[in-house]
Design a protein around this motif. Sequence first.
Motif, PDB file in Angstrom:
ATOM      1  N   ALA A  20       0.842  -1.194   0.000  1.00 47.37           N
ATOM      2  CA  ALA A  20       0.000   0.000   0.000  1.00 47.37           C
ATOM      3  C   ALA A  20       0.879   1.246   0.000  1.00 47.37           C
ATOM      4  O   ALA A  20       2.024   1.208   0.460  1.00 47.37           O
ATOM      5  CB  ALA A  20      -0.921  -0.008   1.218  1.00 47.37           C
ATOM      6  N   SER A  68      -2.139  -1.798  -5.533  1.00 47.42           N
ATOM      7  CA  SER A  68      -1.567  -0.990  -4.457  1.00 47.42           C
ATOM      8  C   SER A  68      -2.605  -0.037  -3.878  1.00 47.42           C
ATOM      9  O   SER A  68      -2.689   0.144  -2.650  1.00 47.42           O
ATOM     10  CB  SER A  68      -0.365  -0.211  -4.980  1.00 47.42           C
ATOM     11  N   ALA A  72      -4.576   0.046   0.106  1.00 47.98           N
ATOM     12  CA  ALA A  72      -4.717   1.202   0.996  1.00 47.98           C
ATOM     13  C   ALA A  72      -6.095   1.230   1.640  1.00 47.98           C
ATOM     14  O   ALA A  72      -6.245   1.685   2.781  1.00 47.98           O
ATOM     15  CB  ALA A  72      -4.458   2.494   0.224  1.00 47.98           C
ATOM     16  N   ASN A  99       1.519  -4.074   6.443  1.00 47.31           N
ATOM     17  CA  ASN A  99       1.830  -3.680   5.058  1.00 47.31           C
ATOM     18  C   ASN A  99       3.029  -4.454   4.501  1.00 47.31           C
ATOM     19  O   ASN A  99       3.891  -3.886   3.833  1.00 47.31           O
ATOM     20  CB  ASN A  99       2.085  -2.175   4.959  1.00 47.31           C
TER      21      ASN A  99
END
Length: 268
Positions: A20, A68, A72, A99
């Motif tokens: 992320a 990606s 998030a 992460n």
Amino acid sequence: MIQASAMPVIRLISASTIQAPSQADSAQKIHLTPWDLVALPIKMNQKGLLFHHKPSSSQIQHLRHSLSTTLAFFPLLAGRLMATEGKNNTTYCHILCNNKGSLFVHAIAENTRVDDILQPKYVPSIVNSFFPLNGVRNCEGTSHSLLAVQVTELVDGVFIGFTINHVVADGESLWNRDKEHLLDFDPEPERTFRRRLQQARLYKAAESTMDANNADNANVANPNVNEQQGRVLGSFSAPTADLYGKSIVVPPIAANNFELKPQLVTLV
């Protein structure tokens, strides 16, 4: 003379870890439910999508960037499974949103077409190689990514397979989702995501404006609404004569003359 067909070959192009953009939720812990614990010994869930469209190199990069962006919004997909030993030989499991990233694999099936997958009565064995993390169990999420995506280019199409841990996604919900109508292959998923997000915000703003107008109309129709909303909870338990009508009705008397008993006369 029968000519032997070429054996299907899978060629690995790249394998990378997608993270992320930020680590805002790096300390967040998500504890598992009893149903999640039951699924730990079994293998990870696998689903795939087949398209009659051969992607370009720029579209593959778009998929990496979209993954990606997705991580998030869903940080647990980029986390890892953590196991902590407790007292009396007990083990506690949770997901740590650290992460660590998700696996993204790009491969090419040089001798495989879309019809080679759709025409056979049974699923060809080569389809197993279209999925990443084959044979990995859910309990191995401590060292493997909880989500892995593999994009396999075919001669005349593309197969997108993903392997996801049962602790982050329920297999039954994915199965029900597959029964719905699937959209066509989107070469620019990020732009589509932003457009739909903007449409959702506009719809939410319009809905809020409509609710405010309805509230104003209700206040005009009933001026006592604001007064009622400002009352404390204890005031609702006290009876008031303003909001209630008469509940005792005097019956009509169909008589003009009345006879008084001697006892009533002595009281007078």
